[in-house]
Structure formats: structure tokens, C-alpha cells
Design a protein around this motif. Structure first.
Motif, PDB file in Angstrom:
ATOM      1  N   MET A 175       0.855  -1.203   0.000  1.00 52.91           N
ATOM      2  CA  MET A 175       0.000   0.000   0.000  1.00 52.91           C
ATOM      3  C   MET A 175       0.888   1.249   0.000  1.00 52.91           C
ATOM      4  SD  MET A 175      -3.295   0.529   0.057  1.00 52.91           S
ATOM      5  CE  MET A 175      -4.413   1.898   0.229  1.00 52.91           C
ATOM      6  N   THR A 176       0.568   2.170  -0.927  1.00 56.47           N
ATOM      7  CA  THR A 176       1.306   3.440  -0.987  1.00 56.47           C
ATOM      8  C   THR A 176       1.022   4.247   0.286  1.00 56.47           C
ATOM      9  OG1 THR A 176       0.515   3.358  -3.264  1.00 56.47           O
ATOM     10  CG2 THR A 176       1.878   5.235  -2.646  1.00 56.47           C
ATOM     11  N   GLU A 177       2.029   4.962   0.754  1.00 57.32           N
ATOM     12  CA  GLU A 177       1.851   5.824   1.932  1.00 57.32           C
ATOM     13  C   GLU A 177       1.148   7.133   1.555  1.00 57.32           C
ATOM     14  OE1 GLU A 177       2.876   5.349   5.345  1.00 57.32           O
ATOM     15  OE2 GLU A 177       2.683   3.366   4.414  1.00 57.32           O
ATOM     16  N   ALA A 178       0.521   7.796   2.554  1.00 52.95           N
ATOM     17  CA  ALA A 178      -0.013   9.142   2.331  1.00 52.95           C
ATOM     18  C   ALA A 178       1.143  10.057   1.976  1.00 52.95           C
ATOM     19  CB  ALA A 178      -0.708   9.645   3.585  1.00 52.95           C
ATOM     20  N   VAL A 179       0.846  11.042   1.120  1.00 48.77           N
ATOM     21  CA  VAL A 179       1.916  11.869   0.568  1.00 48.77           C
ATOM     22  C   VAL A 179       1.560  13.342   0.655  1.00 48.77           C
ATOM     23  CG1 VAL A 179       2.941  12.523  -1.664  1.00 48.77           C
ATOM     24  CG2 VAL A 179       2.894  10.136  -0.984  1.00 48.77           C
ATOM     25  N   MET A 180       2.561  14.166   0.896  1.00 51.75           N
ATOM     26  CA  MET A 180       2.421  15.611   0.810  1.00 51.75           C
ATOM     27  C   MET A 180       3.044  16.004  -0.524  1.00 51.75           C
ATOM     28  SD  MET A 180       0.966  17.358   3.105  1.00 51.75           S
ATOM     29  CE  MET A 180       0.778  18.991   3.821  1.00 51.75           C
ATOM     30  N   LEU A 229      -1.601  16.365 -15.314  1.00 50.80           N
ATOM     31  CA  LEU A 229      -1.354  16.630 -16.737  1.00 50.80           C
ATOM     32  C   LEU A 229      -0.926  15.346 -17.454  1.00 50.80           C
ATOM     33  CD1 LEU A 229      -1.073  18.934 -18.870  1.00 50.80           C
ATOM     34  CD2 LEU A 229       1.307  19.152 -18.164  1.00 50.80           C
ATOM     35  N   ALA A 230      -0.028  14.599 -16.829  1.00 54.18           N
ATOM     36  CA  ALA A 230       0.463  13.351 -17.434  1.00 54.18           C
ATOM     37  C   ALA A 230      -0.673  12.336 -17.593  1.00 54.18           C
ATOM     38  CB  ALA A 230       1.580  12.774 -16.572  1.00 54.18           C
ATOM     39  N   ILE A 231      -1.569  12.286 -16.598  1.00 59.88           N
ATOM     40  CA  ILE A 231      -2.715  11.364 -16.691  1.00 59.88           C
ATOM     41  C   ILE A 231      -3.577  11.705 -17.906  1.00 59.88           C
ATOM     42  CG2 ILE A 231      -4.918  10.734 -15.584  1.00 59.88           C
ATOM     43  CD1 ILE A 231      -3.407  10.950 -12.871  1.00 59.88           C
ATOM     44  N   ILE A 240      -3.450   8.442  -3.989  1.00 57.03           N
ATOM     45  CA  ILE A 240      -2.205   8.253  -4.740  1.00 57.03           C
ATOM     46  C   ILE A 240      -2.301   6.985  -5.598  1.00 57.03           C
ATOM     47  CG2 ILE A 240       0.260   7.692  -4.489  1.00 57.03           C
ATOM     48  CD1 ILE A 240      -0.256  10.581  -3.899  1.00 57.03           C
ATOM     49  N   ALA A 241      -2.868   5.927  -5.024  1.00 53.81           N
ATOM     50  CA  ALA A 241      -3.008   4.671  -5.769  1.00 53.81           C
ATOM     51  C   ALA A 241      -3.892   4.867  -6.995  1.00 53.81           C
ATOM     52  CB  ALA A 241      -3.592   3.598  -4.849  1.00 53.81           C
ATOM     53  N   GLN A 242      -4.948   5.666  -6.822  1.00 48.45           N
ATOM     54  CA  GLN A 242      -5.870   5.945  -7.929  1.00 48.45           C
ATOM     55  C   GLN A 242      -5.159   6.741  -9.034  1.00 48.45           C
ATOM     56  OE1 GLN A 242      -8.603   5.052  -9.016  1.00 48.45           O
ATOM     57  NE2 GLN A 242      -9.842   6.692  -9.880  1.00 48.45           N
ATOM     58  N   LEU A 243      -4.373   7.732  -8.641  1.00 45.24           N
ATOM     59  CA  LEU A 243      -3.616   8.512  -9.637  1.00 45.24           C
ATOM     60  C   LEU A 243      -2.633   7.597 -10.370  1.00 45.24           C
ATOM     61  CD1 LEU A 243      -2.768  11.831  -7.684  1.00 45.24           C
ATOM     62  CD2 LEU A 243      -4.549  11.494  -9.415  1.00 45.24           C
ATOM     63  N   ASP A 244      -1.968   6.721  -9.617  1.00 44.30           N
ATOM     64  CA  ASP A 244      -1.008   5.785 -10.237  1.00 44.30           C
ATOM     65  C   ASP A 244      -1.712   4.872 -11.246  1.00 44.30           C
ATOM     66  OD1 ASP A 244       1.018   6.890  -8.748  1.00 44.30           O
ATOM     67  OD2 ASP A 244       1.077   5.276  -7.240  1.00 44.30           O
ATOM     68  N   ALA A 245      -2.894   4.371 -10.857  1.00 46.29           N
ATOM     69  CA  ALA A 245      -3.628   3.458 -11.736  1.00 46.29           C
ATOM     70  C   ALA A 245      -4.060   4.165 -13.020  1.00 46.29           C
ATOM     71  CB  ALA A 245      -4.852   2.904 -11.005  1.00 46.29           C
ATOM     72  N   LEU A 246      -4.501   5.422 -12.894  1.00 43.51           N
ATOM     73  CA  LEU A 246      -4.941   6.171 -14.082  1.00 43.51           C
ATOM     74  C   LEU A 246      -3.748   6.479 -14.988  1.00 43.51           C
ATOM     75  CD1 LEU A 246      -7.534   8.587 -12.421  1.00 43.51           C
ATOM     76  CD2 LEU A 246      -8.050   6.828 -14.131  1.00 43.51           C
ATOM     77  N   LEU A 247      -2.609   6.760 -14.378  1.00 42.20           N
ATOM     78  CA  LEU A 247      -1.413   7.065 -15.174  1.00 42.20           C
ATOM     79  C   LEU A 247      -0.924   5.810 -15.907  1.00 42.20           C
ATOM     80  CD1 LEU A 247       0.568   9.244 -16.015  1.00 42.20           C
ATOM     81  CD2 LEU A 247       1.938   8.725 -13.983  1.00 42.20           C
ATOM     82  N   GLY A 298      -2.819   3.028 -16.596  1.00 38.38           N
ATOM     83  CA  GLY A 298      -3.812   2.353 -17.429  1.00 38.38           C
ATOM     84  C   GLY A 298      -4.484   3.210 -18.487  1.00 38.38           C
ATOM     85  N   GLY A 299      -4.388   4.530 -18.366  1.00 36.10           N
ATOM     86  CA  GLY A 299      -5.082   5.403 -19.312  1.00 36.10           C
ATOM     87  C   GLY A 299      -6.582   5.146 -19.279  1.00 36.10           C
ATOM     88  N   LEU A 300      -7.267   5.315 -20.409  1.00 31.50           N
ATOM     89  CA  LEU A 300      -8.722   5.153 -20.465  1.00 31.50           C
ATOM     90  C   LEU A 300      -9.182   3.761 -20.038  1.00 31.50           C
ATOM     91  CD1 LEU A 300      -9.895   7.008 -23.707  1.00 31.50           C
ATOM     92  CD2 LEU A 300     -10.021   7.778 -21.332  1.00 31.50           C
ATOM     93  N   ALA A 301      -8.294   2.745 -20.211  1.00 34.96           N
ATOM     94  CA  ALA A 301      -8.666   1.376 -19.825  1.00 34.96           C
ATOM     95  C   ALA A 301      -8.901   1.256 -18.324  1.00 34.96           C
ATOM     96  CB  ALA A 301      -7.582   0.398 -20.266  1.00 34.96           C
ATOM     97  N   ALA A 302      -8.295   2.169 -17.534  1.00 34.56           N
ATOM     98  CA  ALA A 302      -8.444   2.123 -16.074  1.00 34.56           C
ATOM     99  C   ALA A 302      -9.715   2.824 -15.596  1.00 34.56           C
ATOM    100  CB  ALA A 302      -7.203   2.754 -15.416  1.00 34.56           C
ATOM    101  N   VAL A 303     -10.480   3.375 -16.529  1.00 40.74           N
ATOM    102  CA  VAL A 303     -11.667   4.162 -16.150  1.00 40.74           C
ATOM    103  C   VAL A 303     -12.917   3.300 -16.184  1.00 40.74           C
ATOM    104  CG1 VAL A 303     -13.127   6.097 -16.847  1.00 40.74           C
ATOM    105  CG2 VAL A 303     -10.630   6.276 -17.029  1.00 40.74           C
ATOM    106  N   ASN A 304     -13.701   3.356 -15.091  1.00 42.57           N
ATOM    107  CA  ASN A 304     -14.958   2.593 -15.036  1.00 42.57           C
ATOM    108  C   ASN A 304     -16.101   3.363 -15.694  1.00 42.57           C
ATOM    109  OD1 ASN A 304     -13.877   0.433 -13.485  1.00 42.57           O
ATOM    110  ND2 ASN A 304     -13.817   1.845 -11.736  1.00 42.57           N
TER     111      ASN A 304
END
Lengths: 345, 345
Positions: free
Chosen positions: A1-6, A17-19, A330-337, A339-345
Motif C-alpha cells: 500500500m502506498t503511503e499518504a503523501v504531501m 497533466l500526465a494522466i 495516490i493509488a488511484q492517480l497511479d492506476a490512471l497514469l 492504465g489510461g482510459l482502460a483504467a476508467v470505469n
């Protein structure tokens, strides 16, 4: 599990932007979307923050917005109307293209309007009125939505939650800004009550038969009510007329017909009116900006808040210390980056 | 005792005009005042009908409005702002002088504004937005008032009842028009509760200590509340900024300081924005006027009213059959005509 981030505002901007670029948006669309989404997250306005990325991408995936649209500014026709054709892309990119022309026109003529046509709209209006106030102008912005609100005295969804926003420039501090839905509550708030198994406050909604209800399920099948009774209903109707019909774009019932759902970003137009306090006050006694400060001080001095005050306080924090994101975010941002559109429900 | 009378609109217009001329108003001021007062009576909008004559004359008697003012239209400076200096007279005469220029400017530029400065204002705004719609334009009108309303979350009178009006032109029938106070109720309604010994509904007012009250006496010593909570409060604040400060005229607290009472007509400015649907919709699909009719039909079709519907129904009656006045009303008109300012309390 990714840690909380500042994360710094700039780092989040680059990540979002990259997403959007990974999902196939061109630079113009990606940058404008990242800008408003990061602004929401920065201002602790979570309902317009990174949570919105998936909705924007879902609309792209459904083919209801053009990810590679290049907005077009119409040539100056000598009028006080600035026209931007969003070319089927997001409103934000079209707004950014048109705002210098709007500011020039309003500064020169005293009052001017910007019309955005054929756009997909999913963000708050405050980033737009703030952008106009940054040029020393007062701004009004409004747009339709999907038909989910019954007119006062009516029984069926017809009006949208039709947001209405206003900004007034202030020197050396954030502007006076309000931005609110003309429905008594947002549709998301009714959904939250449903999930929590809680009854709605009275006056929020009617059921499918047009009777008042406090049951969130019945409300979602019925209609929401405008804020402030017949007065809010009149303002929401005005927004259909000015920012739908007058600008030759879709009204809220037409948007819902076109999309067939409320889970995609609505497709319609937008109207922004800019006014120059310097031009209006010319030749009259008193500096309008100094006089406005007296009004604001009196409001705050009697214990009332100015609208957006909490948002501006969060902005100062975020700019100094960064934005706190949870491990899940953070995990959600990583998944979108990844997977691109394939990661979108 | 005089009998109840059925009087034609024209006969009442002549009678009210004669009263104002007898009281020392010049032709310009008298005609404009008679026009809006008779329009109120004709539309069964009694609170803006002949009942208002005495308030207007009281303000003349107190020296707080110039009965012989000749409003002045500023030369066209190439901007979208039409400026009318009311020269200390009533707003109505200034409005009538400026409206052709406003219509010309909005038709040519798409959007334009009229600023009225240094005027005494006591009438509804609907006669003004109707006059703009009669020229095929949409209109927004707003002005401050006296400080009698606390901002949402506040404890003391600061904002006015700040009316907000809008009109949309319709072919072969009266326009779509709304015109409402941004306070939850009018001050007169609180006074009527006091006289009747009735409690106020919750949410209308706070007492002098800033606590919610349903006691009309405590409310009159405290403050009224804006309609629609923080949203209505934000709109009322916007009106102070745009139609007070931006146009270089008095805000509601400044009006109350200047007059020292709420029984005289407030002295301030007014802002009217006119927009041309034809100019805005140019090059876009659909006729905006036909599309608006679809929206209105849908509203009425689900059992909701359009604002001003009752007023327009009364107008048809009055124009066909005349206006019914009670014996007491006729006696009052007779007394004002005979006595002039001396007959005013």
C-alpha cells in the motif's frame, strides 16, 4: 500500500497533466483540465479536485467530448461579444483561449460577454471568475446542466442545477467570489444521503409523482428543488434562457436528451459577463476598490463570512506546505497514469 | 362619501399626473412617476400602485428629491455604457430618457449597460425591464436600498432589500419577467404582522442582539434575513458592489446614513444590463425566441406558474374594463389633488 503523501501544487499539476495526456487528450485540453482540477484540490474543494479526473475521462471514453479539440476564437466583429467555439472539447480550454479577448473588450467598452459554445462542462465556475478578476474586472458566469430540478410549483425535472458565479477583484488578496448551484442541494449530496441510509432535510426534493419527499431514493427518481423557492427557480430559468437559448446552445432538458445519463459531463455552452469597475466608476466620487473593502470589512466585522474564505485559507496552506493526498488517492492517480482510459470505469 | 369607481387606465394616468404636477413636479418627473404608479395599479400590484403616491410626495416635501430635476444623458463615448444623471430627481424620468440609447447600444454591440446616478428610487423594477424587452432585448436590473437586511451569518442590518429583476421578450404576449427583493420578505410584510399582532414565520428576521426572532417588533428593531440563506446573501452583496460601488453611487448603509429614515424613498443609483438575443444567437442553430417558448410551455405544462402571470392577467382585465378603486382610494386621490404637498403626512 502506498503511503499518504504531501505533494506540491506543481508536482500534482504535472501528475494530473500526465494522466490526461496518457489518456489521449491534446496538450491544450490536458493543461486546462489539470489546471482546474488541481485548483480544486489545492483549495480543499474536494468535490472539484482529483475525484473529477475519472468523470472527465469517462466522458472521453463514451465519445461525448473530443479529447483532441482545438478551440477557435472568432475574429473581433466590433461587438462586445467574444465567441469561442470549443469544437466539442472541454469548456476550460475554450475559456483560457478567450479570456484575454474578453478582458480587452470589457476594459475598452466597460462591459463585454464571452460565449463558449459546443463544450463539455464539468468544473466549478470559480476558476473562471477568478481568472477574470485577476485582470481587474468584475465577472458573472453561468451555465445550464442536466434536467434534474423541478421549477418551483412544478412536478418534474426540467431545470439544471445551473451554477451562478460572481467575482469582484481585490488588491493584494484573493477576490470576492461566490459560485453556487441554483438547486437547494447538489445531486451528489442526495446520493450521499442514500448511501448513508439517511433521510433528506425537508424541501430538498419531490418524488416522481411530484410530492415532497425526504426519501433519497424517491428523490433520485423524482426531482430536486431550486434554492430559495420561486426566487431561485426564476434565477435557474434565467440561466436556461441566457446561457442556453440566447447563446444558441443546449438547455438542461436538451443536454439530458443528448447524453441519456447524468454520469457523463454535460455538453452545452457557457456565458461569462465581464465589467470594468474603473470604466463604470469613471468621473464619480470614490475609488470603487477601496469602497468595496469597507463593505467586506463590515460583513466580516459582524461575524459573517465572505464566500470562498475557507477555500482561500486552504490555498495558502497548500501553496506553503503542499497538498496532502491519502494512500488511496495516490493509488488511484497511479492506476490512471498506468492504465489510461482502460483504467476508467 | 364618494362611491367606488371603475376608472380607465388613461383616466387614472391623467388623475395621478395632475396630482404630481399640483405638488410641484415638472412634467418630466410627473409623467414618469404617474406611468409606473398607474402600471402598478393596473396590474393589481397594489403595493406599487397609487398607495405609493404619498411616499413619493413625502420625499419631495422632505427635500430629499428634486421635483424639478431634468435628467441628463451623457454623450456617447464609444463604450457600451449609457450614463444618465438623474440630477437628484426620480429614477423613472432618468430611465425613460436613457432607454432608447441603451437599446441602440445593446442592439449594436450585443450587450450594453445603463447607469442611472443620483436618483431617488421607489418603484418596482419590472416596468423598466418590461420597457427593455419591448425593444426585443433581454434585461437585468438591480439597485441597492436602505440597510435593513443582515448578511447570512451576520447580526446587524447592512444590505438592502436589493431588488433583482430580469426580462425576456416574447412575441405577441407579455414578456417573461421576474422582479423580487433579495430579502426573504419585504419590510412592509413585517409591519403588517406587527399591526395584526401575528408572529413571523421562522427565518425571516433577527433581533437587535442578532438572535433569530418571530416577534415583528423585535424584527423591526433588528434586521431582516436574505432569501435562500448564504446564496441570497451573496446576490444581495453583489448588488451592493455592482449597482452601488461599481457605478459610483451609494450603498444601502450609505443611503440609510444619508436619509436617517426608511420612510422616504432611498437615494442611490441603478444598473440595467441589456442583451440582444438576436446578436448572441447569430450563426447558431435555432431561433432563440421560439426555443424560449418551448421552455415556457414546459414550465406551465407541469403546473408551475411563470412569474408575473397574475400581473399580466390583471392587466388584460384593467385594459378592457378599467381599474376598480375603492371610495377611500378615490377620496385620497381627491385630497392629494386639492391639497398638494400640504395634504401629505
Amino acid at each position: 500500500m502506498t503511503e499518504a503523501v504531501m505533494m506540491s501544487v506543481e508536482a500534482l499539476q504535472n501528475r494530473v497533466l500526465a494522466i490526461f495526456e496518457r489518456a489521449g487528450l491534446n496538450k491544450i485540453q490536458a493543461a486546462a483540465l489539470a489546471h482546474v482540477i488541481v485548483a480544486g484540490e489545492r483549495d480543499a474543494c474536494k468535490s472539484h479536485g482529483i475525484y473529477r479526473i475519472e468523470g472527465a475521462l469517462r466522458t472521453v471514453k463514451a465519445g461525448k467530448v473530443k479529447p483532441d479539440a482545438v478551440p477557435a476564437l472568432a475574429p473581433d466583429d466590433g461587438s462586445a461579444i467574444v465567441r469561442v467555439d470549443a469544437q466539442g472539447g472541454f469548456a476550460n480550454a475554450a475559456f483560457e483561449l478567450g479570456v484575454p479577448a474578453l478582458a480587452e473588450r470589457a476594459t475598452r467598452l466597460g462591459i463585454a460577454a464571452m460565449v463558449i459554445n459546443d463544450c463539455s462542462h464539468f468544473s466549478a465556475l470559480w476558476p473562471e471568475v477568478e481568472a477574470v478578476t485577476a485582470r481587474g474586472l468584475a465577472a458573472l458566469a453561468m451555465c445550464p446542466s442536466y434536467a434534474t430540478v423541478a421549477p418551483s410549483g412544478g412536478s418534474k425535472p426540467l431545470l439544471g442545477t445551473n451554477p451562478f458565479a460572481f467575482g469582484w477583484p481585490r488588491k493584494d488578496q484573493p477576490p470576492y467570489v461566490f459560485d453556487f448551484a441554483t438547486s437547494v442541494a447538489a445531486r451528489g449530496e442526495i446520493e450521499l444521503h442514500r448511501r448513508a441510509g439517511k433521510q433528506l432535510p425537508e424541501g430538498w426534493a419531490i418524488d416522481a409523482a411530484g410530492n415532497p419527499t425526504t426519501d433519497p431514493v424517491a428523490a433520485l427518481e423524482g426531482a430536486m428543488m431550486p434554492f430559495g423557492g420561486h426566487k431561485g427557480s426564476a434565477i435557474a430559468t434565467m440561466i436556461e434562457l441566457l446561457a442556453g437559448i440566447m447563446i444558441g446552445d443546449l438547455t438542461s432538458p436538451e443536454v439530458l436528451d443528448y447524453l441519456g445519463t447524468t454520469i457523463l459531463a454535460p455538453f452545452h455552452g457557457e456565458l461569462i459577463i465581464a465589467m470594468s469597475p474603473e470604466a463604470f466608476a469613471k468621473g464619480r466620487p470614490g475609488d470603487p476598490f477601496a469602497r468595496a473593502e469597507v463593505l467586506f470589512e463590515t460583513i466580516v466585522g459582524q461575524g459573517a463570512r465572505l464566500p470562498s474564505q475557507r477555500r482561500f485559507a486552504a490555498r495558502i496552506q497548500s501553496e506553503a506546505k503542499g497538498i496532502s493526498l491519502t494512500a488511496a488517492e495516490i493509488a488511484q492517480l497511479d492506476a490512471l497514469l498506468a492504465g489510461g482510459l482502460a483504467a476508467v470505469n
